[in-house]
Design a protein around this motif. Structure first.
Motif, PDB file in Angstrom:
ATOM      1  N   ALA A 140       0.867  -1.148   0.057  1.00 58.38           N
ATOM      2  CA  ALA A 140       0.168  -0.027   0.098  1.00 58.38           C
ATOM      3  C   ALA A 140       1.007   1.143  -0.045  1.00 58.38           C
ATOM      4  O   ALA A 140       1.416   1.618   1.055  1.00 58.38           O
ATOM      5  CB  ALA A 140      -0.869  -0.067   1.092  1.00 58.38           C
ATOM      6  N   ASP A 141       1.040   1.828  -1.164  1.00 61.07           N
ATOM      7  CA  ASP A 141       1.923   2.948  -1.186  1.00 61.07           C
ATOM      8  C   ASP A 141       1.201   3.982  -1.537  1.00 61.07           C
ATOM      9  O   ASP A 141       0.681   4.553  -2.700  1.00 61.07           O
ATOM     10  CB  ASP A 141       3.023   2.619  -2.525  1.00 61.07           C
ATOM     11  CG  ASP A 141       3.855   3.795  -2.628  1.00 61.07           C
ATOM     12  OD1 ASP A 141       3.770   4.986  -1.917  1.00 61.07           O
ATOM     13  OD2 ASP A 141       5.004   3.615  -3.434  1.00 61.07           O
ATOM     14  N   SER A 142       0.790   4.802  -0.419  1.00 60.26           N
ATOM     15  CA  SER A 142      -0.043   5.924  -0.541  1.00 60.26           C
ATOM     16  C   SER A 142       0.698   7.203  -1.323  1.00 60.26           C
ATOM     17  O   SER A 142      -0.007   8.261  -1.705  1.00 60.26           O
ATOM     18  CB  SER A 142      -0.701   6.556   0.759  1.00 60.26           C
ATOM     19  OG  SER A 142       0.327   6.636   1.693  1.00 60.26           O
ATOM     20  N   ASP A 143       1.893   7.119  -1.282  1.00 60.20           N
ATOM     21  CA  ASP A 143       2.787   8.181  -1.869  1.00 60.20           C
ATOM     22  C   ASP A 143       2.472   8.406  -3.393  1.00 60.20           C
ATOM     23  O   ASP A 143       2.640   9.325  -3.959  1.00 60.20           O
ATOM     24  CB  ASP A 143       4.198   8.053  -1.659  1.00 60.20           C
ATOM     25  CG  ASP A 143       4.615   8.431  -0.052  1.00 60.20           C
ATOM     26  OD1 ASP A 143       3.544   8.870   0.780  1.00 60.20           O
ATOM     27  OD2 ASP A 143       5.661   8.178   0.275  1.00 60.20           O
ATOM     28  N   ARG A 144       2.446   7.057  -3.653  1.00 57.10           N
ATOM     29  CA  ARG A 144       2.332   7.072  -5.400  1.00 57.10           C
ATOM     30  C   ARG A 144       1.033   6.393  -5.992  1.00 57.10           C
ATOM     31  O   ARG A 144       0.651   5.920  -6.965  1.00 57.10           O
ATOM     32  CB  ARG A 144       3.631   6.118  -6.009  1.00 57.10           C
ATOM     33  CG  ARG A 144       4.815   6.448  -5.786  1.00 57.10           C
ATOM     34  CD  ARG A 144       6.092   5.734  -6.427  1.00 57.10           C
ATOM     35  NE  ARG A 144       5.950   4.093  -6.308  1.00 57.10           N
ATOM     36  CZ  ARG A 144       5.758   3.061  -7.100  1.00 57.10           C
ATOM     37  NH1 ARG A 144       6.017   3.623  -8.380  1.00 57.10           N
ATOM     38  NH2 ARG A 144       5.884   2.144  -6.798  1.00 57.10           N
TER      39      ARG A 144
END
Length: 180
Positions: free
Chosen positions: A15-19
């Motif tokens: 879960a990469d909320s930055d990308r």
């Protein structure tokens, strides 16, 4: 008789909320006999940080002409070249000539010395990102691994939060150099 690699299977909920990247990854990673568990963990973390269509592990340590990970375009050109450790400036210069983007994830206790000795030459290379991963954080992350591991990896504000269901830790990459 040559030693064979040890195979690790990793089920990763990324879960990469930055990308805005949310993936369920099923990765098989071969740990070379001369490779440490910490280095293999950095390869997994680099995969998570760069997750994209076409990203793949290479033969790595055993092949001088390949990085640890890379992405090819549909036409076969190298889009991303990802190194783990302390590559020599000549190797990075060659990589910068072959790939559109080159990233280095340096993680050992000796990284400050490597960076001090190579900073000036490496910082002059085009389209290069060099990241420092704290050695003690990488050791804690490597402690989460076993031969068949399930990991939750969340990336928020550039920090990786790792959890294997029993233990958790975090790794905060620090950008040492970015040239474009």
């Amino acid at each position: 008789m040559a030693l064979k690699p040890t195979i690790y299977k990793a089920q990763i909920e990324l879960a990469d909320s930055d990308r805005n990247c949310y993936e369920s990854l099923s990765l098989t990673v071969a740990k070379h006999p001369s490779e440490t568990l910490e280095r293999m963990m950095v390869r997994l973390l680099a995969y998570c940080l760069n997750c994209a269509r076409g990203l793949e592990f290479t033969k790595g340590i055993s092949t001088a002409d390949e990085p640890d990970l890379w992405v090819h375009s549909d036409s076969g050109e190298i889009e991303r070249w990802i190194e783990v450790g302390h590559p020599e400036e000549a190797r990075l210069r060659k990589a910068c000539g072959r790939a559109r983007q080159v990233s280095v994830y340096a993680f050992a206790k000796s990284t400050p010395t490597w960076w001090k000795l190579n900073n000036e030459a490496i910082s002059a290379l085009p389209h290069l990102h060099v990241w420092l991963l704290d050695w003690t954080e990488i050791q804690s992350a490597a402690d989460l691994l076993n031969r068949t591991v399930q990991l939750n990896v969340s990336i928020v504000g550039g920090i990786l939060y790792l959890d294997n269901g029993s233990n958790s830790t975090s790794v905060e990459p620090i950008l040492l150099c970015q040239t474009d």
